[in-house]
Design a protein around this motif. Sequence first.
Motif, PDB file in Angstrom:
ATOM      1  N   GLY A  39      58.111  32.471  16.268  1.00 17.17           N
ATOM      2  CA  GLY A  39      58.846  33.230  17.276  1.00 17.17           C
ATOM      3  C   GLY A  39      60.302  32.803  17.338  1.00 17.17           C
ATOM      4  O   GLY A  39      60.838  32.215  16.407  1.00 17.17           O
ATOM      5  N   LEU A  40      60.965  33.112  18.466  1.00 21.74           N
ATOM      6  CA  LEU A  40      62.332  32.643  18.662  1.00 21.74           C
ATOM      7  C   LEU A  40      62.321  31.144  18.906  1.00 21.74           C
ATOM      8  O   LEU A  40      63.230  30.427  18.518  1.00 21.74           O
ATOM      9  N   SER A  41      61.271  30.682  19.581  1.00 23.10           N
ATOM     10  CA  SER A  41      61.046  29.252  19.764  1.00 23.10           C
ATOM     11  C   SER A  41      59.582  29.074  20.144  1.00 23.10           C
ATOM     12  O   SER A  41      58.951  29.990  20.652  1.00 23.10           O
ATOM     13  N   SER A  42      59.043  27.907  19.861  1.00 19.48           N
ATOM     14  CA  SER A  42      57.635  27.675  20.188  1.00 19.48           C
ATOM     15  C   SER A  42      57.370  26.193  20.376  1.00 19.48           C
ATOM     16  O   SER A  42      58.121  25.339  19.889  1.00 19.48           O
ATOM     17  N   VAL A  43      56.304  25.914  21.097  1.00 22.36           N
ATOM     18  CA  VAL A  43      55.776  24.553  21.225  1.00 22.36           C
ATOM     19  C   VAL A  43      54.297  24.654  20.892  1.00 22.36           C
ATOM     20  O   VAL A  43      53.587  25.495  21.435  1.00 22.36           O
ATOM     21  N   THR A  44      53.845  23.830  19.971  1.00 19.47           N
ATOM     22  CA  THR A  44      52.468  23.909  19.488  1.00 19.47           C
ATOM     23  C   THR A  44      51.840  22.528  19.484  1.00 19.47           C
ATOM     24  O   THR A  44      52.502  21.538  19.147  1.00 19.47           O
ATOM     25  N   GLU A  45      50.569  22.461  19.860  1.00 24.75           N
ATOM     26  CA  GLU A  45      49.783  21.240  19.672  1.00 24.75           C
ATOM     27  C   GLU A  45      48.630  21.589  18.761  1.00 24.75           C
ATOM     28  O   GLU A  45      47.970  22.614  18.953  1.00 24.75           O
ATOM     29  N   MET A  46      48.398  20.755  17.765  1.00 17.37           N
ATOM     30  CA  MET A  46      47.327  21.033  16.809  1.00 17.37           C
ATOM     31  C   MET A  46      46.775  19.742  16.229  1.00 17.37           C
ATOM     32  O   MET A  46      47.420  18.698  16.285  1.00 17.37           O
ATOM     33  N   THR A  47      45.578  19.864  15.698  1.00 16.27           N
ATOM     34  CA  THR A  47      44.951  18.757  14.976  1.00 16.27           C
ATOM     35  C   THR A  47      44.631  19.242  13.578  1.00 16.27           C
ATOM     36  O   THR A  47      44.035  20.303  13.397  1.00 16.27           O
ATOM     37  N   MET A  48      45.059  18.477  12.586  1.00 10.80           N
ATOM     38  CA  MET A  48      44.786  18.796  11.187  1.00 10.80           C
ATOM     39  C   MET A  48      43.704  17.852  10.687  1.00 10.80           C
ATOM     40  O   MET A  48      43.780  16.635  10.897  1.00 10.80           O
ATOM     41  N   VAL A  49      42.683  18.419  10.061  1.00  8.72           N
ATOM     42  CA  VAL A  49      41.609  17.622   9.472  1.00  8.72           C
ATOM     43  C   VAL A  49      41.705  17.743   7.963  1.00  8.72           C
ATOM     44  O   VAL A  49      41.672  18.851   7.421  1.00  8.72           O
ATOM     45  N   ILE A  50      41.852  16.605   7.284  1.00 10.26           N
ATOM     46  CA  ILE A  50      41.955  16.582   5.825  1.00 10.26           C
ATOM     47  C   ILE A  50      40.592  16.184   5.272  1.00 10.26           C
ATOM     48  O   ILE A  50      40.076  15.106   5.592  1.00 10.26           O
ATOM     49  N   HIS A  51      39.991  17.077   4.492  1.00  7.68           N
ATOM     50  CA  HIS A  51      38.666  16.830   3.914  1.00  7.68           C
ATOM     51  C   HIS A  51      38.800  16.366   2.472  1.00  7.68           C
ATOM     52  O   HIS A  51      39.559  16.945   1.697  1.00  7.68           O
ATOM     53  N   PRO A  53      36.034  14.671  -0.814  1.00  7.39           N
ATOM     54  CA  PRO A  53      34.598  14.522  -1.110  1.00  7.39           C
ATOM     55  C   PRO A  53      33.976  13.273  -0.479  1.00  7.39           C
ATOM     56  O   PRO A  53      32.820  13.295  -0.063  1.00  7.39           O
ATOM     57  N   ASP A  54      34.753  12.183  -0.366  1.00  2.19           N
ATOM     58  CA  ASP A  54      34.160  10.935   0.130  1.00  2.19           C
ATOM     59  C   ASP A  54      34.775  10.428   1.435  1.00  2.19           C
ATOM     60  O   ASP A  54      34.420   9.362   1.905  1.00  2.19           O
ATOM     61  N   TRP A  55      35.708  11.175   2.027  1.00  2.00           N
ATOM     62  CA  TRP A  55      36.254  10.759   3.319  1.00  2.00           C
ATOM     63  C   TRP A  55      36.882  11.940   4.043  1.00  2.00           C
ATOM     64  O   TRP A  55      37.111  12.987   3.463  1.00  2.00           O
ATOM     65  N   GLU A  56      37.158  11.721   5.330  1.00  2.98           N
ATOM     66  CA  GLU A  56      37.782  12.743   6.156  1.00  2.98           C
ATOM     67  C   GLU A  56      38.735  12.055   7.117  1.00  2.98           C
ATOM     68  O   GLU A  56      38.457  10.961   7.598  1.00  2.98           O
ATOM     69  N   ARG A  57      39.867  12.679   7.373  1.00  2.00           N
ATOM     70  CA  ARG A  57      40.874  12.080   8.247  1.00  2.00           C
ATOM     71  C   ARG A  57      41.460  13.182   9.129  1.00  2.00           C
ATOM     72  O   ARG A  57      41.651  14.311   8.682  1.00  2.00           O
ATOM     73  N   SER A  58      41.724  12.855  10.392  1.00  6.77           N
ATOM     74  CA  SER A  58      42.351  13.851  11.265  1.00  6.77           C
ATOM     75  C   SER A  58      43.671  13.305  11.797  1.00  6.77           C
ATOM     76  O   SER A  58      43.867  12.087  11.909  1.00  6.77           O
ATOM     77  N   MET A  59      44.570  14.220  12.098  1.00 11.64           N
ATOM     78  CA  MET A  59      45.891  13.857  12.586  1.00 11.64           C
ATOM     79  C   MET A  59      46.308  14.908  13.617  1.00 11.64           C
ATOM     80  O   MET A  59      46.255  16.108  13.341  1.00 11.64           O
ATOM     81  N   SER A  60      46.674  14.451  14.817  1.00  9.97           N
ATOM     82  CA  SER A  60      47.122  15.377  15.861  1.00  9.97           C
ATOM     83  C   SER A  60      48.629  15.316  15.965  1.00  9.97           C
ATOM     84  O   SER A  60      49.244  14.260  15.771  1.00  9.97           O
ATOM     85  N   MET A  61      49.222  16.470  16.256  1.00  9.83           N
ATOM     86  CA  MET A  61      50.682  16.533  16.297  1.00  9.83           C
ATOM     87  C   MET A  61      51.158  17.558  17.313  1.00  9.83           C
ATOM     88  O   MET A  61      50.408  18.440  17.724  1.00  9.83           O
TER      89      MET A  61
END
Length: 200
Positions: A39-51, A53-61
Motif C-alpha cells: 500500500g502507501l504504507s503498512s505495518v505487518t506482524e508475521m511469523t516465518m517458518v523455515i522447513h 528435511p531434518d529441522w524446522e525454525r521459526s522467526m517472528s518479525m
Amino acid sequence: MNKKLISVLVLLIFFSLSALAAERDAKTIVRDAIDHWRGLSSVTEMTMVIHRPDWERSMSMRAWTKGQKQSLVRIIAPKKDRGNGTLIDDNNMWSYSPKVNRVIKIPSSMMSQSWMGTDLTNDDLVRESNKVDDFKYFLKKDTVIDNLSCYQIELIPNEGTDVIWGKIILFIDKVDFITLRNESYDEDNQLVNVLKASMI
C-alpha cells in the motif's frame, strides 16, 4: 479483399487483443497483490517458518513499509535474533545487528546471500516491488488453495533482466489479492523454493 480473408484478419486481431488483455490483467493482478501487501504504507506482524528435511525454525518479525521503495524489518523472535533489522531504501540495503551495535550497508556482492538464514536472498527483498517491471505475465488456469479461489500467474523474466529465477508462479486470492503461494524455479525449470501464506 474477399470475405474469408477479412474474417481471418478479424479473428487474428481478436485473438491478439485477447492475449494482450490477458497479459495486462495478469500484470494488474500482481500489482494489486503488491499494493495490498505494501500500500502507501503498512505495518505487518508475521511469523516465518523455515522447513528443512531434518529441522524446522521459526522467526517472528514486524515490518513497516512506505510506498514501494522503503521498508524496515525488525526481528522480534527468537531471542537470539531479536533486534536484528533490515532497512531498504530503493535499491540500497542496510543491516543492523544489536550484538555488535553496528549498521552495515549491504554491498552488491552480498545481494545473492541468504537473508537471516532463510531461502530469501537480500536481492529478493530489494526486488520485491520490482516484480511488475522485471517480468512478463501469463494468466494460467485458476486454482483453489485453502478453499480460496486463486489466480495462477506465471512470471517469466524479461530478456536482459538481472533475475536469478527462470520463472515464478504466484497464486493470488481473487477476493483480497493476498499471495497465498509463491513458487520459484531455476533456469532448468526445477522448483527451488516455495513460500506459503497461512493463518492470515
